[in-house]
Design a protein around this motif. Structure first.
Motif, PDB file in Angstrom:
ATOM      1  N   SER A 222       2.835  21.346  16.013  1.00 32.03           N
ATOM      2  CA  SER A 222       4.206  21.066  16.416  1.00 32.03           C
ATOM      3  C   SER A 222       4.341  19.408  16.985  1.00 32.03           C
ATOM      4  O   SER A 222       5.516  18.825  16.764  1.00 32.03           O
ATOM      5  CB  SER A 222       4.560  21.911  17.570  1.00 32.03           C
ATOM      6  N   GLN A 223       3.113  18.858  17.342  1.00 35.64           N
ATOM      7  CA  GLN A 223       3.177  17.308  17.622  1.00 35.64           C
ATOM      8  C   GLN A 223       4.384  17.179  18.583  1.00 35.64           C
ATOM      9  O   GLN A 223       5.038  15.912  18.212  1.00 35.64           O
ATOM     10  CB  GLN A 223       3.215  16.721  16.355  1.00 35.64           C
ATOM     11  N   PRO A 224       4.496  17.890  19.660  1.00 30.96           N
ATOM     12  CA  PRO A 224       5.901  17.510  20.311  1.00 30.96           C
ATOM     13  C   PRO A 224       5.478  16.347  21.134  1.00 30.96           C
ATOM     14  O   PRO A 224       5.962  16.354  22.466  1.00 30.96           O
ATOM     15  CB  PRO A 224       6.039  18.695  21.010  1.00 30.96           C
ATOM     16  N   TRP A 225       5.063  15.250  20.940  1.00 31.80           N
ATOM     17  CA  TRP A 225       4.682  14.160  21.804  1.00 31.80           C
ATOM     18  C   TRP A 225       5.211  12.669  21.279  1.00 31.80           C
ATOM     19  O   TRP A 225       5.467  12.531  20.306  1.00 31.80           O
ATOM     20  CB  TRP A 225       3.290  13.919  21.979  1.00 31.80           C
ATOM     21  N   HIS A 226       5.355  11.801  22.380  1.00 28.07           N
ATOM     22  CA  HIS A 226       5.505  10.466  22.291  1.00 28.07           C
ATOM     23  C   HIS A 226       4.631   9.557  23.247  1.00 28.07           C
ATOM     24  O   HIS A 226       4.516  10.130  24.482  1.00 28.07           O
ATOM     25  CB  HIS A 226       6.905  10.095  22.243  1.00 28.07           C
TER      26      HIS A 226
ATOM     27  N   VAL B 260      10.300  27.121  26.295  1.00 21.61           N
ATOM     28  CA  VAL B 260      10.057  26.087  25.311  1.00 21.61           C
ATOM     29  C   VAL B 260       9.474  25.021  25.683  1.00 21.61           C
ATOM     30  O   VAL B 260       8.362  24.353  25.159  1.00 21.61           O
ATOM     31  CB  VAL B 260      11.099  26.060  24.411  1.00 21.61           C
ATOM     32  N   ALA B 261      10.023  24.491  26.775  1.00 17.20           N
ATOM     33  CA  ALA B 261       9.593  23.081  27.392  1.00 17.20           C
ATOM     34  C   ALA B 261       8.131  23.324  27.970  1.00 17.20           C
ATOM     35  O   ALA B 261       7.387  22.376  27.569  1.00 17.20           O
ATOM     36  CB  ALA B 261      10.503  22.673  28.584  1.00 17.20           C
ATOM     37  N   GLN B 262       7.770  24.480  28.627  1.00 17.80           N
ATOM     38  CA  GLN B 262       6.369  24.501  29.099  1.00 17.80           C
ATOM     39  C   GLN B 262       5.378  24.541  27.891  1.00 17.80           C
ATOM     40  O   GLN B 262       4.387  24.120  27.902  1.00 17.80           O
ATOM     41  CB  GLN B 262       6.207  25.790  30.031  1.00 17.80           C
ATOM     42  N   TRP B 263       5.820  25.237  26.775  1.00 20.00           N
ATOM     43  CA  TRP B 263       5.069  25.327  25.655  1.00 20.00           C
ATOM     44  C   TRP B 263       4.730  24.097  25.075  1.00 20.00           C
ATOM     45  O   TRP B 263       3.502  23.638  24.696  1.00 20.00           O
ATOM     46  CB  TRP B 263       5.741  26.263  24.878  1.00 20.00           C
ATOM     47  N   LEU B 264       5.844  23.124  25.046  1.00 21.11           N
ATOM     48  CA  LEU B 264       5.661  21.764  24.370  1.00 21.11           C
ATOM     49  C   LEU B 264       4.872  21.082  25.151  1.00 21.11           C
ATOM     50  O   LEU B 264       3.840  20.219  24.750  1.00 21.11           O
ATOM     51  CB  LEU B 264       6.975  21.258  23.945  1.00 21.11           C
ATOM     52  N   GLU B 265       4.845  20.956  26.450  1.00 21.66           N
ATOM     53  CA  GLU B 265       3.927  20.260  27.526  1.00 21.66           C
ATOM     54  C   GLU B 265       2.678  20.724  27.405  1.00 21.66           C
ATOM     55  O   GLU B 265       1.752  19.777  27.258  1.00 21.66           O
ATOM     56  CB  GLU B 265       4.549  20.541  28.903  1.00 21.66           C
ATOM     57  N   LYS B 266       2.344  21.798  26.957  1.00 21.57           N
ATOM     58  CA  LYS B 266       0.884  22.298  27.120  1.00 21.57           C
ATOM     59  C   LYS B 266       0.246  21.605  25.759  1.00 21.57           C
ATOM     60  O   LYS B 266      -1.000  21.248  25.923  1.00 21.57           O
ATOM     61  CB  LYS B 266       0.657  23.685  26.641  1.00 21.57           C
ATOM     62  N   GLN B 267       1.076  21.286  24.810  1.00 25.04           N
ATOM     63  CA  GLN B 267       0.415  20.546  23.707  1.00 25.04           C
ATOM     64  C   GLN B 267       0.043  18.968  24.003  1.00 25.04           C
ATOM     65  O   GLN B 267      -1.050  18.440  23.707  1.00 25.04           O
ATOM     66  CB  GLN B 267       1.418  20.748  22.273  1.00 25.04           C
ATOM     67  N   VAL B 268       0.942  18.439  24.994  1.00 27.90           N
ATOM     68  CA  VAL B 268       0.733  17.171  25.162  1.00 27.90           C
ATOM     69  C   VAL B 268      -0.805  17.134  26.092  1.00 27.90           C
ATOM     70  O   VAL B 268      -1.383  15.963  25.982  1.00 27.90           O
ATOM     71  CB  VAL B 268       1.983  16.600  26.129  1.00 27.90           C
ATOM     72  N   TYR B 269      -0.768  18.419  27.022  1.00 29.57           N
ATOM     73  CA  TYR B 269      -2.021  18.216  27.656  1.00 29.57           C
ATOM     74  C   TYR B 269      -3.324  18.237  26.780  1.00 29.57           C
ATOM     75  O   TYR B 269      -4.339  17.793  27.237  1.00 29.57           O
ATOM     76  CB  TYR B 269      -1.924  19.148  28.799  1.00 29.57           C
ATOM     77  N   LEU B 270      -2.980  18.877  25.581  1.00 30.33           N
ATOM     78  CA  LEU B 270      -4.252  18.862  24.701  1.00 30.33           C
ATOM     79  C   LEU B 270      -4.608  17.632  24.197  1.00 30.33           C
ATOM     80  O   LEU B 270      -5.788  17.150  24.131  1.00 30.33           O
ATOM     81  CB  LEU B 270      -4.076  19.912  23.383  1.00 30.33           C
ATOM     82  N   ALA B 271      -3.449  16.771  24.033  1.00 29.33           N
ATOM     83  CA  ALA B 271      -3.892  15.445  23.674  1.00 29.33           C
ATOM     84  C   ALA B 271      -4.352  14.640  24.900  1.00 29.33           C
ATOM     85  O   ALA B 271      -5.141  13.688  24.455  1.00 29.33           O
ATOM     86  CB  ALA B 271      -2.350  14.518  23.399  1.00 29.33           C
TER      87      ALA B 271
END
Length: 217
Positions: free
Chosen positions: A43-47, A135-146
């Motif tokens: 999903s790469q939901p980051w910037h 959905v917002a929390q799901w996307l935030e989790k991906q940023v913490y992986l980064a």
């Protein structure tokens, strides 16, 4: 340095040498680590907003005033500061951008594989948007992986790093115009070289034992 040694060696820097700069070729490796981090259904939901000038860091530091002033020096004295932002939603534009990039990168053997990837990712988005409504929390989790990828990577590059949640998100979002871009600031990460005032550098690492944190079935 092997990855386990890097994990054991790394620490959260508490003070930086303001006179030392990380070479840009080293920071480029940090950027590559962030960009290549794993994410759910790709999903790469980051910037990532990078501040590598005194002026840029001063803008970030505006969000570390008042009750967060203990983080100002970690922002201003560091070599580089990165604002890790999360997408507020997985909108149609981003979903299409992902699919097009995967196609250019040769991820699909045929049209059916492309359609399957698109349908699978959209299924996860629907589940988090309408099912679990997180959905917002799901996307935030991906940023913490980064973030984790970058922190461990920094240690392998023999530079120091500091993750920071202590800042005023509303101030930073407004300063950088993030909400208008469909983004929200989530966490900061400073990178640089510790100064002699970094007391945490000399302290032993403390972790719970394997027996306490693992269950083997």
């Amino acid at each position: 340095m092997d990855i386990l040694s890097a994990a054991k060696k790394r620490h959260t820097a508490k003070a930086y040498d303001a006179e030392r700069r990380i070479p840009e070729e080293v920071m480029q490796k940090v950027y590559d680590l962030l960009r290549n981090s794993p994410s759910s259904v790709n999903s790469q939901p980051w910037h990532f907003v990078v501040a590598n000038t005194p002026e840029g860091k001063a803008r970030i530091a505006k969000a570390a005033a008042g009750g967060y002033s203990y983080n100002q020096s970690k922002i201003l004295d560091a070599s580089h500061v990165i604002v890790l932002c999360a997408r507020i939603d997985m909108d149609e534009e981003h979903l299409n951008r992902l699919l097009e990039q995967e196609g250019r990168d040769g991820r699909f053997r045929d049209a059916a594989a492309r359609a399957g990837q698109d349908a699978g990712r959209r299924g996860y988005v629907r589940q988090h948007r309408y099912g679990s409504k997180d959905v917002a929390q799901w996307l935030e989790k991906q940023v913490y992986l980064a973030l984790g990828t970058a922190l461990l990577g920094a240690s392998t590059l023999e530079i120091n790093a500091t993750p920071m949640e202590g800042f005023d998100q509303k101030i930073l979002d407004a300063e950088l115009g993030l909400n208008e871009k469909g983004l929200s600031s989530l966490v900061l990460a400073s990178f640089g070289y510790s100064s002699d005032a970094d007391f945490n550098a000399g302290l032993p690492k403390s972790r719970l034992t394997q027996e306490q944190v693992f269950t083997f079935l």
